[in-house]
Design an enzyme around this catalytic site. Structure first.
Site, PDB file in Angstrom:
ATOM      1  N   HIS A  73       0.927  -1.305  -0.073  1.00  0.00           N
ATOM      2  CA  HIS A  73       0.020   0.156  -0.001  1.00  0.00           C
ATOM      3  C   HIS A  73       1.068   1.136   0.020  1.00  0.00           C
ATOM      4  CE1 HIS A  73       0.526   0.969   4.387  1.00  0.00           C
ATOM      5  NE2 HIS A  73       0.398  -0.342   4.506  1.00  0.00           N
ATOM      6  N   ASP A  75      -0.376   4.299   0.994  1.00  0.00           N
ATOM      7  CA  ASP A  75      -0.778   5.436   1.864  1.00  0.00           C
ATOM      8  C   ASP A  75       0.154   5.244   3.378  1.00  0.00           C
ATOM      9  OD1 ASP A  75      -2.477   2.987   2.133  1.00  0.00           O
ATOM     10  OD2 ASP A  75      -3.681   4.014   3.567  1.00  0.00           O
ATOM     11  N   ASP A 105       6.285   0.981   7.086  1.00  0.00           N
ATOM     12  CA  ASP A 105       4.790   0.412   6.890  1.00  0.00           C
ATOM     13  C   ASP A 105       4.461   1.529   5.588  1.00  0.00           C
ATOM     14  OD1 ASP A 105       2.381  -0.538   6.925  1.00  0.00           O
ATOM     15  OD2 ASP A 105       1.796   0.360   8.741  1.00  0.00           O
ATOM     16  N   GLU A 137      -5.025   1.683   2.528  1.00  0.00           N
ATOM     17  CA  GLU A 137      -4.959   0.359   3.295  1.00  0.00           C
ATOM     18  C   GLU A 137      -5.237   0.823   4.796  1.00  0.00           C
ATOM     19  OE1 GLU A 137      -3.193  -2.826   5.914  1.00  0.00           O
ATOM     20  OE2 GLU A 137      -2.535  -0.684   5.549  1.00  0.00           O
ATOM     21  N   GLU A 138      -4.784   2.106   5.066  1.00  0.00           N
ATOM     22  CA  GLU A 138      -4.786   2.388   6.399  1.00  0.00           C
ATOM     23  C   GLU A 138      -6.041   2.590   6.862  1.00  0.00           C
ATOM     24  OE1 GLU A 138      -2.397   1.609   8.319  1.00  0.00           O
ATOM     25  OE2 GLU A 138      -0.296   2.050   7.387  1.00  0.00           O
ATOM     26  N   GLU A 165       4.230  -6.359   4.030  1.00  0.00           N
ATOM     27  CA  GLU A 165       3.779  -5.774   5.420  1.00  0.00           C
ATOM     28  C   GLU A 165       5.151  -6.174   6.228  1.00  0.00           C
ATOM     29  OE1 GLU A 165       1.950  -3.622   6.474  1.00  0.00           O
ATOM     30  OE2 GLU A 165      -0.186  -3.701   5.372  1.00  0.00           O
TER      31      GLU A 165
END
Length: 390
Positions: A73, A75, A105, A137-138, A165
């Site tokens: 991801h 974001d 992350d 994603e967050e 991740e």
């Protein structure tokens, strides 16, 4: 570090884009597209409905089945109010660590994947490697479902999905799912000395929050001692509460948000069934006191759990590339892995950094982790260039 070469430079560029989930990620996507264009790699945007954010899908290698998807991801979480010791959107290297929002992350993994592109092209791969970069994603993994649909519809079936991740560059084969619920209690305003004339939304909401607190404690007590998770059982927390206008007014409205994180062995709808019944009963009772009063509950998101696979094809693949011979592992945090798995893809979590550094002030990824990630990518290039088994 010079050993990281292009990956370090790419990570510095990616971190420089403030892709906090509340904002657009398009500047980062445009940079990645230009990078892929320089290497002649075709790519495809999968935007959100408003066109303000986008996923990105790209393929290096032939259009055949049996490829590998590298998923991550774009974001990041906010830095608001966090006591950073450096600019969160600029890489600072210190004591074997690369500091910056998203280093761990999970822009570190994105940088490693992009840095591997020239080597993949030069290797004339016989099996494709697909890059799948998502948005949001967050905030409940909102972007990945549309991206996954495009993967299913437009590219030959991949053999593996590696979601990068932060796992300390070891394979993880399971995580809990997460459901978010928003509860809105509506009352009737009145002077706080005249309680018979109104309904305090806050005091009624407290009853529901108390029930959730009791449920949270029960889930902890009933956790399977053999569970691979930490904490072992399902967890329930109330994360946001808003309500009231003044200390001497019965509150007209109170809203709260809670999340429930369940292993794949538990159905969140079953876990919450008694609470849903309590909400319905309270709603009826409040309407009997004041027609405009009541309780409404709405599911905000439902991210599926990620379960160990019987054959573990993606897990075996990641272990081979990562040089990982450790025991099976599971994590408590939710990711897009469950969404890929539910869509029929063999999936594994494996990426640089530790979740303990994610979302923190002075977030960092160790350069040693990035070097392990670079070794993973070199083995991926070798795998892609090798002849597929007959």
């Amino acid at each position: 570090m010079s050993e990281l070469g292009a990956a370090r430079d790419i990570l510095e560029t990616l971190v420089g884009f403030d892709t906090t989930s509340r904002d657009s990620n398009l500047a980062l996507i445009e940079w990645v597209e230009a990078y892929l264009d320089r290497h002649g790699v075709p790519h495809n945007r999968v935007p959100n409905a408003e066109g303000t954010k986008s996923n990105l899908l790209a393929t290096i290698g032939p259009s055949v089945e049996g490829g590998a998807v590298l998923s991550g991801h774009t974001d990041v979480v906010p830095v608001d109010g966090q006591p950073w010791n450096s600019d969160p959107f600029a890489i600072v290297e210190r004591d074997g660590r690369l500091y910056g929002r998203g280093t761990c992350d999970m822009k570190g993994f994105l940088a490693l994947a992009l840095a591997a592109v020239p080597d993949l092209i030069a290797a004339n791969p016989r099996r494709p490697v697909h890059l799948a970069f998502s948005y949001d994603e967050e905030i409940c993994c909102l972007g990945a479902p549309a991206l996954i649909e495009v993967i299913k519809r437009e590219i030959p079936m991949p053999a593996f999905v590696v979601v990068g991740e932060p796992t300390d560059m070891v394979a993880v084969n399971g995580h809990k799912g997460i459901t978010y619920y928003r509860v809105k209690v509506t009352g009737r305003e009145a002077h706080s000395s005249q309680t018979q004339q109104g309904v305090s939304a806050i005091m009624e909401a407290v009853k529901l929050m108390s029930s959730l607190t009791e449920l949270s404690a029960r889930l902890e007590r009933e956790a399977d001692p053999a569970s691979p998770f930490t904490p072992k059982g399902a967890t329930l927390t109330i994360g946001i509460v808003h309500g009231g206008t003044a200390g001497n007014i019965l509150a007209r409205e109170c809203k709260f948000l809670f999340d429930l994180r369940c292993p794949h062995t538990l159905d969140p709808q079953v876990v919450l069934a008694p609470f849903f019944a309590e909400v319905a009963a309270l709603d009826a009772a409040l309407k009997a006191r004041a027609p405009e009063a009541g309780v409404a509950i709405e599911m905000q998101s439902n991210v599926p759990p990620f379960a160990p696979e019987p054959d573990g094809a993606a897990e075996s693949f990641a272990r081979r590339l990562a040089g990982d011979n450790g025991p099976p592992r599971a994590v408590a945090f939710a990711t897009e892995a469950g969404q890929f798995q539910r869509a029929g893809f063999s999936t594994v979590l494996c990426g640089p950094g530790s979740i303990e550094q994610a979302h923190q002030p002075d977030e960092y990824v160790e350069t040693a982790q990035m070097l392990r990630g670079a070794a993973f990518m070199r083995r991926l290039v070798e795998w892609a260039a090798a002849s597929p088994p007959a």
